[in-house]
Motif scaffolding. Structure first.
Motif, PDB file in Angstrom:
ATOM      1  N   SER A 195     -15.931  27.357 -39.881  1.00 16.84           N
ATOM      2  CA  SER A 195     -16.744  28.108 -38.917  1.00 16.84           C
ATOM      3  C   SER A 195     -16.018  28.407 -37.608  1.00 16.84           C
ATOM      4  N   PHE A 196     -15.143  27.519 -37.183  1.00 16.97           N
ATOM      5  CA  PHE A 196     -14.488  27.698 -35.893  1.00 16.97           C
ATOM      6  C   PHE A 196     -13.005  28.029 -36.024  1.00 16.97           C
ATOM      7  N   TYR A 197     -12.574  28.427 -37.203  1.00 19.60           N
ATOM      8  CA  TYR A 197     -11.164  28.775 -37.394  1.00 19.60           C
ATOM      9  C   TYR A 197     -10.727  29.920 -36.494  1.00 19.60           C
ATOM     10  N   PHE A 198     -11.663  30.800 -36.167  1.00 23.03           N
ATOM     11  CA  PHE A 198     -11.319  31.940 -35.317  1.00 23.03           C
ATOM     12  C   PHE A 198     -10.798  31.491 -33.951  1.00 23.03           C
ATOM     13  N   LEU A 199     -11.202  30.302 -33.507  1.00 25.49           N
ATOM     14  CA  LEU A 199     -10.736  29.809 -32.214  1.00 25.49           C
ATOM     15  C   LEU A 199      -9.249  29.460 -32.234  1.00 25.49           C
ATOM     16  N   GLU A 200      -8.741  29.097 -33.394  1.00 21.46           N
ATOM     17  CA  GLU A 200      -7.324  28.762 -33.509  1.00 21.46           C
ATOM     18  C   GLU A 200      -6.457  30.003 -33.332  1.00 21.46           C
ATOM     19  N   GLU A 201      -7.016  31.150 -33.645  1.00 24.07           N
ATOM     20  CA  GLU A 201      -6.265  32.397 -33.553  1.00 24.07           C
ATOM     21  C   GLU A 201      -6.388  33.052 -32.184  1.00 24.07           C
ATOM     22  N   ASP A 202      -7.283  32.541 -31.348  1.00 23.44           N
ATOM     23  CA  ASP A 202      -7.481  33.102 -30.012  1.00 23.44           C
ATOM     24  C   ASP A 202      -6.218  32.939 -29.182  1.00 23.44           C
ATOM     25  N   GLU A 203      -5.840  33.991 -28.512  1.00 19.52           N
ATOM     26  CA  GLU A 203      -4.684  33.874 -27.629  1.00 19.52           C
ATOM     27  C   GLU A 203      -5.108  33.214 -26.319  1.00 19.52           C
ATOM     28  N   GLU A 204      -4.184  32.537 -25.726  1.00 10.98           N
ATOM     29  CA  GLU A 204      -4.447  31.873 -24.448  1.00 10.98           C
ATOM     30  C   GLU A 204      -4.413  32.936 -23.351  1.00 10.98           C
ATOM     31  N   ILE A 205      -5.540  33.164 -22.702  1.00 11.53           N
ATOM     32  CA  ILE A 205      -5.569  34.193 -21.670  1.00 11.53           C
ATOM     33  C   ILE A 205      -5.429  33.596 -20.268  1.00 11.53           C
ATOM     34  N   TYR A 206      -5.591  32.278 -20.161  1.00  8.25           N
ATOM     35  CA  TYR A 206      -5.432  31.618 -18.869  1.00  8.25           C
ATOM     36  C   TYR A 206      -4.423  30.492 -19.001  1.00  8.25           C
ATOM     37  N   SER A 207      -3.773  30.202 -17.892  1.00  5.69           N
ATOM     38  CA  SER A 207      -2.834  29.077 -17.859  1.00  5.69           C
ATOM     39  C   SER A 207      -3.087  28.279 -16.586  1.00  5.69           C
ATOM     40  N   VAL A 208      -2.359  27.221 -16.416  1.00  9.16           N
ATOM     41  CA  VAL A 208      -2.480  26.388 -15.222  1.00  9.16           C
ATOM     42  C   VAL A 208      -2.135  27.199 -13.981  1.00  9.16           C
ATOM     43  N   ASN A 209      -1.277  28.160 -14.107  1.00 10.41           N
ATOM     44  CA  ASN A 209      -0.872  29.000 -12.974  1.00 10.41           C
ATOM     45  C   ASN A 209      -2.023  29.862 -12.452  1.00 10.41           C
TER      46      ASN A 209
END
Length: 76
Positions: free
Chosen positions: A54-68
């Motif tokens: 059900s949540f596999y789609f989250l693994e494919e999400d690109e990281e749009i935010y970082s610590v910076n």
């Protein structure tokens, strides 16, 4: 100490007690058993959920935010 030895030792101790105290031990044993069953149920649900696609789609999400991207950093 083996499981059987623990059971025998506990039974010997219970046999020496008056009925009301033996009932308290029985109630406590039921409480511990119920808590253990609840833990097993919770672990099974967590495993089933983590294995679910059900949540596999989250693994494919690109990281749009970082610590910076943080404006303020909280340590604690």
């Amino acid at each position: 100490m083996t499981r059987q030895a623990i059971i025998e030792k506990t039974l010997q101790a219970i046999n020496k007690l008056p009925e009301d105290k033996a009932e308290e031990i029985s109630d406590f044993a039921e409480f511990v058993s119920k808590r253990y069953e609840d833990q097993l149920l919770t672990q099974s649900i967590q495993k089933m959920t983590s294995d679910s696609p059900s949540f596999y789609f989250l693994e494919e999400d690109e990281e749009i935010y970082s610590v910076n991207d943080l404006k303020q950093v909280y340590n604690g």
